[in-house]
Design an enzyme around this catalytic site. Structure first.
Site: not given
Ligand code: 7JO
Ligand code: MG
Length: 214
Positions: A141, A144, A169-170, A199
């Site tokens: 998650d 992407k 997810d997504n 969500e």
């Molecule tokens: C990416 C995020 C979730 C988290 O992931 C951490 N992260 C990232 N890359 C790494 C890594 N390489 N290592 C460790 N952590 C890492 C980050 O800091 C965020 O806290 N999730 C999303 O961007 C996300 C976006 C949407 C979304 C949907 C419609 C829209 F119009 C806009 C956004 C929906 C969702 O359900 C998501 O899950």
């Molecule tokens: Mg998500």
């Protein structure tokens, strides 16, 4: 310094949820994010699918990529059997700090290890530094465009075994097309798509379950 949205979610939980009650933490995050400020938690509709796939898997060792505020972390940890191991990786320190407080408030601190770092650096350390042999369940998650490289990295590091479940997810919104194409065509996974909704919105989204054939 002005509060962030994630800090406002945390405050709402601390003021409205019941300490030690994971379901009330989950419900209050959903309440805040559906009524006040949208946030990228897996949410209650896809969350129910996550619950069911997790229950089916009944895993001993779980990895989550992308903790964010810890909503899915709490959903997963509350369903794990005693003695199961659960590691979750988040590279944004501010998000990790909020997640740790939400996980602790839910009473699940002893079931989860929050690792601050980048998945591409942490995954190769899981065997030696984190004493993980195989992963039974991975919830994907994070960014992407990292779904595919990190799934291939899990394979390369020998962390997946026959029956390991990778749940992403997504896969519709924002979408993970390269990941979907890979798991559905590489011949190493049995895939199932679970259509749902983004969500707190009416937009279509879905989870993809990819079971490693070994
Ligand atoms: C990416 C995020 C979730 C988290 O992931 C951490 N992260 C990232 N890359 C790494 C890594 N390489 N290592 C460790 N952590 C890492 C980050 O800091 C965020 O806290 N999730 C999303 O961007 C996300 C976006 C949407 C979304 C949907 C419609 C829209 F119009 C806009 C956004 C929906 C969702 O359900 C998501 O899950
Ligand atoms: Mg998500």
């Amino acid at each position: 310094m002005s509060e962030t949205k994630e800090q406002r979610v945390l405050q709402f939980v601390l003021q409205n949820a019941i300490r030690g009650d994971p379901k009330s933490v989950i419900d209050n995050i959903d309440k805040y994010c559906s009524q006040r400020e949208w946030a990228m938690n897996v949410g209650d509709q896809k969350g129910l699918i996550l619950d069911n796939v997790l229950k089916e898997s009944n895993p001993n060792t779980v990895l989550e990529l992308g903790t964010y505020c810890g909503y899915s972390t709490v959903r997963i940890a509350r369903l794990l059997k005693p003695g199961a191991r659960f590691l979750t990786v988040e590279f944004n320190p501010a998000f990790a700090a909020v997640a740790k407080q939400i996980i602790e408030f839910a009473g699940l601190k002893d079931k989860v290890q929050v690792i601050e770092g980048n998945t591409q650096d942490i995954i190769p350390q899981l065997k030696k530094k984190y004493e993980v042999d195989k992963l039974d369940f991975v919830f994907v998650d994070h960014w992407k465009d990292k779904y595919l490289p990190d799934t291939q990295l899990l394979e390369k590091c020998g962390l997946l075994a026959k029956g390991s479940v990778v749940l992403a997810d997504n896969v519709i919104t924002p979408g993970a097309p390269e990941f979907l194409k890979y798991v559905r065509t590489c011949g190493r996974y049995d895939c199932t798509n679970y259509p749902s909704f983004l969500e707190y919105m009416d937009e279509r989204d879905a989870l993809e379950k990819a079971v490693f054939r070994g």
